[in-house]
Design a protein around this motif. Structure first.
Motif, short mmCIF file in Angstrom:
data_model
loop_
_atom_site.label_atom_id
_atom_site.label_comp_id
_atom_site.label_asym_id
_atom_site.label_seq_id
_atom_site.Cartn_x
_atom_site.Cartn_y
_atom_site.Cartn_z
N GLY A 1 1.67 -3.47 -7.93
CA GLY A 1 1.20 -2.41 -8.75
C GLY A 1 -0.28 -2.57 -9.09
O GLY A 1 -0.71 -1.87 -9.83
N THR B 1 -2.51 -1.94 -2.13
CA THR B 1 -1.81 -0.70 -0.84
C THR B 1 -2.81 0.27 -1.07
O THR B 1 -3.18 0.78 -0.02
CB THR B 1 -0.31 -0.63 -0.89
OG1 THR B 1 0.11 -1.96 -0.94
CG2 THR B 1 -0.02 0.14 0.30
N THR B 2 -2.98 0.56 -2.22
CA THR B 2 -3.75 2.05 -2.48
C THR B 2 -5.13 1.76 -1.70
O THR B 2 -5.68 2.67 -1.12
CB THR B 2 -3.66 2.40 -3.80
OG1 THR B 2 -2.35 2.44 -4.22
CG2 THR B 2 -4.48 3.73 -4.33
#
Ligand code: ADP
Length: 623
Positions: free
Chosen positions: A415, A419-420
């Motif tokens: 989180g 990946t973003t």
């Protein structure tokens, strides 16, 4: 669909349908042409028969001339046969294209979804629109598909009305002879006018009532949406082989059945469907039937009285009755078709809302030069980002430049935005603030497809197709076998390939081939890595590339990592910090920010910082 909102106006409904027809015509003009030709023949044949039969009967009822009779019989046979053959030829052609209409209809949406900006594609609004469209199509085929049917109905009814008027016209002009005094009032012009108005009423009432009952169906469609959604989802879910274990182990069929039944609007005599059938649907349908019967009775009475009064012969009685009933039928169909445009317009609006979404990512026009030296430099300049459906920034003020040919590792807790960050790099999303530059120019200015071609990516949740191994790696039906084998060898799949019955031509999974092979998660990951290698783009991005691999396979990949990546710029996200030691630079992400960067040896010695904390935590397990 909100049924409380006001109904779409007729004008707007018609415009939406015109647009729909145009769309179909652009996709397959022959479908519309054959639809029209078939309608013309379908309508013409009964009228031609009515016309010729009247001629024959009139001749039989009057002068009974044999040559005249033979003439009309031959005409009837020839014209009807020619029209009949033509109709079948046209019908065959129409069916050929109509058979493809579901496929063509899905193509509207598949094309749109594929070219739609990913950032929009992934929003819940778009997902909801697509689901609504699918549900409506499954429910009663409304939407763009229905436009075809409505077009056909409108063609047929307009042609039918024209034909009917042509054959009925003389009914009003032919007069009752003065010898039959008691019926002479039938000639009164006022009566003709009244009759005309009554005929219009008689033809309009049944479709009016049918449309009223149709409104209840629409209400039912909207109220059964949740039930349909549960039904569709669970029937799909139950059929998926990889869900089979969970379904059986936890008896998921029971809970799903409860959900479906709870939302079912058809279930029993208290259901919504039963209530509507006893109420609006039933009442309006009965009124439609009653008004239609009264109108037919009235037509019979009027035509027969006029014939009785000597206005025309017995043959014309069949012509007028046949033509008027057919005319009424076509008027009904026309009014119904116009009514259904209004009903269907509600669904079409949703169709067009999806199809009209602008594709903003595709506006750039610059081409990325094809450089053999792979000299592409990408730079993040103060980039911050939040997802379209969310208010929180998941990346904050990221600035960094990718040195060409370097290996960069990205680490950080779940989180933290890794990946973003990759999604922005591949332009699946555009930054909310700041910009990303390729060779000094904002990436938004480049042609989107060109830009995407700079990247080979293996995402965590990559998907393979149930096609052959070779086709999966090459993403193409045609491929260079040697190059595919080399990529599979580099990703560590070659041993498994040797055991696959048909080598590169072996199918994965059993969707399309019963002899398809089942592969493990690790093997699938190897194929996905090979696919990225085969693409041979200047940037190689691996998101948790070894998450599903066993430690030995993982070690193999890292051993070969330099060889695999060769002169490409490589970025990879990893949870296993031991694999980052070989990288030129490590970026440590935390809550959307890069909080540390440097080589492993530097970072591991910053004892109070995140990297060393993560490293120490993992090192325990390796000792
Ligand atoms: P990581 O790869 O480091 O595990 P991600 O980049 O996947 O982290 O996620 C970063 C944050 O963005 C997380 O809080 C996650 O919940 C959120 N996020 C990821 N995808 C979406 C999305 N499509 N819409 C909204 N929030 C998302």
């Amino acid at each position: 669909m909100d049924t409380t909102q006001s109904k779409i106006s007729l004008k707007k409904s018609w415009q939406l349908h015109q647009r729909g027809m145009k769309l179909w015509y652009q996709r397959e003009p022959k479908l519309i042409i054959y639809l029209f030709l078939e309608s013309l023949l379908i309508v013409a044949m009964p009228y031609v028969l009515i016309y010729f039969s009247a001629k024959i009967l009139n001749e039989l009822g009057n002068q009974r001339r044999v040559e005249e009779l033979v003439k009309w019989i031959v005409w009837t046979l020839v014209v009807e046969s020619v029209l009949g053959i033509l109709k079948e030829v046209v019908r065959y052609q129409k069916m050929k294209y109509q058979g493809m209409s579901s496929l063509l209809n899905s193509e509207f949406y598949v094309d749109k979804m594929l070219t739609m900006d990913y950032q929009k594609f992934a929003t819940s609004h778009i997902h909801d629109l697509r689901t609504q469209i699918k549900e409506s199509e499954n429910w009663t085929g409304v939407g763009l598909l229905r436009v075809l049917k409505i077009t056909e109905e409108i063609f047929q009814s307009i042609l039918g009305i024209l034909g009917g008027v042509l054959l009925t016209f003389s009914l009003f002009t032919s007069v009752v002879t003065t010898t039959s005094d008691e019926l002479i009032w039938l000639n009164h012009p006022l009566l003709v006018a009244i009759l005309f108005i009554l005929s219009i009423l008689g033809t309009m009432l049944p479709p009016f009532f049918m449309n009223k009952s149709g409104e209840y169906w629409i209400r039912l469609a909207s109220e059964s949406r949740d039930g349909n959604r549960f039904g569709m989802f669970f029937s799909y879910y139950m059929n998926q082989s990889d869900r089979g274990l969970d379904v059986r182990m936890y008896e998921q069929d029971k809970i799903t059945e409860q959900y479906i039944l709870e939302h079912n609007v058809y279930q029993d005599r208290n259901s919504l469907f039963a209530q509507y059938s006893r109420g609006g649907i039933g009442i309006f349908r009965s009124l439609a039937a009653i008004s239609s019967v009264i109108f037919s009775g009235f037509v019979y009475l009027y035509v027969c009285l006029k014939a009785w009064g000597g206005a025309f012969g017995v043959g014309s009685v069949t012509q007028y009755i046949g033509a008027i009933l057919s005319l009424a039928n076509h008027v009904s169909k026309f009014v119904e078709a116009i009514g259904s445009t209004q009903t269907n317009a509600e669904f079409l609006q949703v169709n067009f809302e999806l199809l009209d979404q602008p594709n903003e990512l595709y506006q750039g026009t610059l081409t990325t030069e094809k450089r053999s030296d792979r000299n592409y430099s990408i730079e993040f300049c103060n980039v911050s980002f939040k997802y379209p459906d969310s208010d929180t920034f998941v990346l904050k003020n990221i600035s960094l430049k990718f040195e060409i040919g370097k290996r960069i590792a990205i680490v950080g807790e779940n989180g933290s935005g890794k990946t973003t960050f990759i999604k922005l790099l591949c332009r699946l999303y555009d930054p909310t603030e700041g910009e990303i530059r390729l060779n000094g120019i904002d990436i938004r200015k480049y042609n989107y497809t060109d830009y995407l071609n700079l990247f080979s990516v293996v995402f965590q949740d990559f998907k393979l197709l149930s096609l052959t191994i070779g086709e999966n790696v090459a993403a193409n039906r045609e491929y260079e076998e040697e190059k595919v084998k080399l990529a599979l060898d580099e990703s560590g799949f070659s041993e498994r390939l040797d055991h696959s019955p048909e080598g590169l031509k072996s199918y994965l999974y059993k969707d399309f081939n019963p002899a398809g092979i089942e592969i493990s998660g690790g093997e699938a990951q190897k194929i996905a890595i090979a696919r990225a290698l085969y693409k041979d783009a200047p940037f190689m991005i691996l998101d948790e590339p070894t998450a599903s691999l066993d430690p030995i396979a993982e070690e193999e990949i890292y051993q070969k990592f330099n060889q695999i990546v060769s002169d490409k710029t490589a970025v990879y996200i990893s949870h296993r910090l031991s694999s980052c030691r070989f990288c030129d630079e490590i970026l440590v992400f935390d809550k959307g920010e890069i909080i540390q960067r440097g080589h492993h040896n530097e970072l591991v010695n910053q004892s109070k910082e995140k990297y060393s904390e993560l490293w120490t935590a993992q090192a325990q397990y390796y000792q």
